[in-house]
Design an enzyme around this catalytic site. Structure first.
Site, PDB file in Angstrom:
ATOM      1  N   ASP B  91      19.916  16.362  -0.163  1.00  0.00           N
ATOM      2  CA  ASP B  91      19.204  17.658   0.167  1.00  0.00           C
ATOM      3  C   ASP B  91      19.821  18.445   0.883  1.00  0.00           C
ATOM      4  OD1 ASP B  91      18.762  16.790   2.345  1.00  0.00           O
ATOM      5  OD2 ASP B  91      16.771  16.477   2.375  1.00  0.00           O
ATOM      6  N   ASP B 145      17.599  26.231   1.385  1.00  0.00           N
ATOM      7  CA  ASP B 145      16.425  27.152   0.992  1.00  0.00           C
ATOM      8  C   ASP B 145      15.524  27.034   2.232  1.00  0.00           C
ATOM      9  OD1 ASP B 145      15.751  24.487   0.949  1.00  0.00           O
ATOM     10  OD2 ASP B 145      13.958  24.915  -0.403  1.00  0.00           O
ATOM     11  N   GLN B 219      10.957  28.383  -4.803  1.00  0.00           N
ATOM     12  CA  GLN B 219       9.988  28.422  -3.809  1.00  0.00           C
ATOM     13  C   GLN B 219       8.973  29.447  -4.262  1.00  0.00           C
ATOM     14  OE1 GLN B 219       9.664  26.625  -0.915  1.00  0.00           O
ATOM     15  NE2 GLN B 219      11.483  25.666  -0.892  1.00  0.00           N
ATOM     16  N   ASP B 296      11.421  12.445  -5.719  1.00  0.00           N
ATOM     17  CA  ASP B 296      11.760  11.574  -4.395  1.00  0.00           C
ATOM     18  C   ASP B 296      10.656  11.682  -3.627  1.00  0.00           C
ATOM     19  OD1 ASP B 296      12.409  14.592  -3.574  1.00  0.00           O
ATOM     20  OD2 ASP B 296      12.414  12.883  -1.709  1.00  0.00           O
ATOM     21  N   CYS B 334       3.849  -8.153 -11.345  1.00  0.00           N
ATOM     22  CA  CYS B 334       5.278  -7.634 -10.789  1.00  0.00           C
ATOM     23  C   CYS B 334       6.363  -8.918 -10.883  1.00  0.00           C
ATOM     24  CB  CYS B 334       5.001  -7.262  -9.609  1.00  0.00           C
ATOM     25  SG  CYS B 334       6.621  -6.739  -8.675  1.00  0.00           S
ATOM     26  N   CYS B 336       9.099  -8.575  -9.280  1.00  0.00           N
ATOM     27  CA  CYS B 336      10.359  -8.589  -8.282  1.00  0.00           C
ATOM     28  C   CYS B 336      10.589  -9.949  -7.647  1.00  0.00           C
ATOM     29  CB  CYS B 336       9.754  -7.316  -7.549  1.00  0.00           C
ATOM     30  SG  CYS B 336       8.797  -7.746  -5.795  1.00  0.00           S
ATOM     31  N   CYS B 339       7.257 -10.679  -5.444  1.00  0.00           N
ATOM     32  CA  CYS B 339       6.215 -11.543  -5.993  1.00  0.00           C
ATOM     33  C   CYS B 339       6.759 -12.813  -6.647  1.00  0.00           C
ATOM     34  CB  CYS B 339       5.821 -10.360  -7.036  1.00  0.00           C
ATOM     35  SG  CYS B 339       4.961  -9.089  -6.239  1.00  0.00           S
ATOM     36  N   HIS B 365       9.428  -4.857  -2.514  1.00  0.00           N
ATOM     37  CA  HIS B 365       8.160  -4.639  -3.474  1.00  0.00           C
ATOM     38  C   HIS B 365       7.828  -3.153  -4.054  1.00  0.00           C
ATOM     39  CE1 HIS B 365       4.820  -5.528  -5.735  1.00  0.00           C
ATOM     40  NE2 HIS B 365       4.349  -4.291  -5.243  1.00  0.00           N
TER      41      HIS B 365
END
Lengths: 408, 408
Positions: B91, B145, B219, B296, B334, B336, B339, B365
């Site tokens: 950013d 910005d 904006q 994000d 899940c 992952c 898990c 997770h």
């Protein structure tokens, strides 16, 4: 006892051996990372496996207070609770009762103390500490001892040592009467064993034919003849292995070594010898050379969290400004995943920014360094070259001190 | 621009696409984990790779202050610094200057502010923020910005929006004049690329033929016609992609959605659309359905550190006493590594004990849950079934609220 402990090679006083526990075979001399509350701080169990950790230590005192040994027993024991299918050793809680808790009252029966977490009153005795360790279900458990304070005069050290001997007898008696209550023996199948990819764990036959192993602890303060007496009386009671306790409690390093040397001749060759709470990378090599088989210490993990890293070039403080632009690895001679991927500059940035990943990566590296050191010790013993490796370690240590990199 | 952004499938307003950046190809809609100071808190880069993260976000403001963008440029840019060979977006620092720093003075030229770390005085402008991002060398960088405060009346929101448009022009001008200074273009070989196992990174030809991509930011506060004007004027300047900024700043969720819907028709179909700072697992699905390509948010990582976990059965607080004896996985649906291995009882114990591993495992997770959600979104778009998936997510959300599991 040859099914539990088998010596493979000798080199001077040092030896390599195999400890066959219910959950895994452990090659010694071995360094056991400390997983106080059933976690080696910041490191997932799969990473410990990758590092080659075959046995880790957990603290009964901490787990007794939280989440409670009964909770862990109900969940199938420590191995299932923390999803660790290799060997675990628990200490008895004795050391922590004396070092962490408030307002302890010591009696022949046991110790009353207040939790360092919430001040609640608890009681640990040879029987309850052994019961707690049976509930946790570690592969190797320790007799409940009194860790003699330092310094202690001969009279006090003798009284304390004799109490530890009487407690050791009670621990053994309780253990023999209750050892069948270990949680593995009541669990058949279940989530973790079904999911297991570790043949040692999947082999239920093996689990049910193996017991926990109870070790005795030698005390005696800094008095060689008390150490000798403690060793002889503990061996007389009879345990699967013998620990040397009450060292690394503030005494000079030369005195530690003297006490270890005073004790070792009085322990049987045919049982594992565990030196508790030791040491630096150099010290663990020295003690292995004397014939110690097992060691544990918070040093690699605690130092890592303070940004102090062990390398083949000595100890370094990662916060040092000279690493700010250093894109080389932490230790060019280390093959761990941290050295393979991250630069000193990045590790310094993480540490200086107070990032969690600093503790995670630093801990992985320090453990890798300790475990590699022990791998080299075992290899050197097998090849009959331990003396040469010892010289290398000693000269590394001198260089490191000369560079002023060894923070107090 | 078809080499950078290529739409693969459409389903209603939603689309899947491929962003081809200098370091990796990114499939959209994509959720970008936030790695504020060049680390996703607690998670090693190798674990992010394993999770399938193709792009992550780093914050220019934080890296500008520590370790400094010049330090990172000298070390070869952000990818080499953090050893991350896939895409990165930075950013511009605009949002953090307004939300984190003290004593900021806003002028046409830029913003003077004091560091939240040490109070030192700094200055960021369209030119210096763009220079900082060129030095960091992210694949996608953002125009500097002014994030309009909320609430803002029409007059203030218009002034702020117009400043952002003028700043966008300056960013683009500076970028066009300096984009060749990105650190990849001066680095040949070196430690990281030699060690690289990622074909995209090892291919130097590709690195030197690809540019950074500068995105503009829309904006306009909570005023639909200002959003429209901001979009049109930003598109007129011309960027490789367009972000919708200044949302998720405290306004009701219905208003957020209204502003996104007011903006999207005025952004070109043929460029990626990035909604900044959003959102919950349900929201990211909703916005993907509206035609957003990139999002994000700190939510999955920050919530994880507070023991709040997203599952297919809704959100849960792991500290809850009902998990104390629960040996089931966090989320039975899940796959992952958390898990697959650890129980709710163990994760609760880690969290309640304040253990670092709680933050590590919880973060892994939650990221897995977000990334899986986006994988399902992309799959649903490709199969033309997004509406069905959306209904499933909405009903899951209702169930979760009914269970009272959605902490504010």
């Amino acid at each position: 006892m040859s099914d539990f402990f088998q010596i493979d090679a000798l080199c001077g006083s040092a030896r390599t051996s195999r400890l066959r526990t219910a959950h895994s075979d452990v090659e010694t001399p071995v360094f056991m990372p400390v997983g106080t509350v059933a976690t080696v701080k910041g490191v997932p169990q799969e990473t410990l496996e990758e590092l080659g950790v075959e046995i880790l230590l957990a603290n009964t005192y901490h787990l007794f207070l939280r989440p409670g040994t009964e909770t862990i027993r109900k969940l199938g024991g420590l191995h299932r609770f923390m999803s660790w299918e290799r060997a675990v050793l628990t200490d008895s809680g004795g050391y922590q009762v004396f070092s962490l808790s408030d307002l302890r009252k010591l009696r022949e029966e046991g110790v009353e103390f207040r939790s360092h977490l919430d001040g609640a009153l608890h009681f640990l005795s040879p029987e309850t500490a052994t019961a707690a360790q049976i509930a946790l279900g570690a592969d190797i458990i320790m007799a409940f001892d009194e860790c003699t304070e330092y310094p202690a005069d001969r009279e006090h050290a003798r009284e304390s040592m004799e109490m530890t001997v009487r407690w050791a007898e009670r621990c053994k008696r309780y253990f023999e009467e209750h050892k069948e209550e270990v949680p593995w023996k009541s669990v058949v199948g279940g989530r973790w064993s079904v999911a297991s990819s570790d043949p040692a764990f999947a082999n239920d036959q093996r689990l049910t034919t193996n017991d926990q192993h109870l070790f005795g602890i030698v005390q005696g303060g800094m008095h060689a003849e008390l150490r000798r007496e403690s060793a002889e009386r503990t061996v007389e009671i009879g345990f699967r292995g013998y620990a040397i306790g009450g060292l690394s409690v503030g005494e000079p390093r030369t005195l530690t070594r003297e006490m270890v040397e005073a004790t070792l001749p009085h322990l049987p060759q045919g049982a594992p010898r565990y030196l508790m709470g030791v040491g630096t990378p150099d010290e663990i090599v020295e003690y292995a050379a004397l014939g110690i088989d097992m060691m544990d210490c918070v040093l690699p993990t605690r130092a890592a969290r303070h940004g102090l890293l062990y390398t083949s070039e000595g100890k370094l403080a990662i916060k040092n400004a000279r690493f700010a632009q250093d894109d080389g690895p932490l230790d060019p001679r280390c093959g761990c995943r941290v050295c393979a991927r991250y630069s000193r500059a990045y590790l310094r940035h993480l540490y200086n920014s107070g990032e969690t990943l600093a503790a995670v990566l630093n801990t992985i590296h320090n453990l890798a360094f300790y475990l590699d050191t022990m791998r080299q010790v075992r290899q050197s013993i097998k090849l009959g070259h331990l003396e040469a490796f010892l010289s290398e370690v000693r000269s590394r240590s001198l260089n490191s001190s000369a560079q002023g990199e060894d923070p107090a």
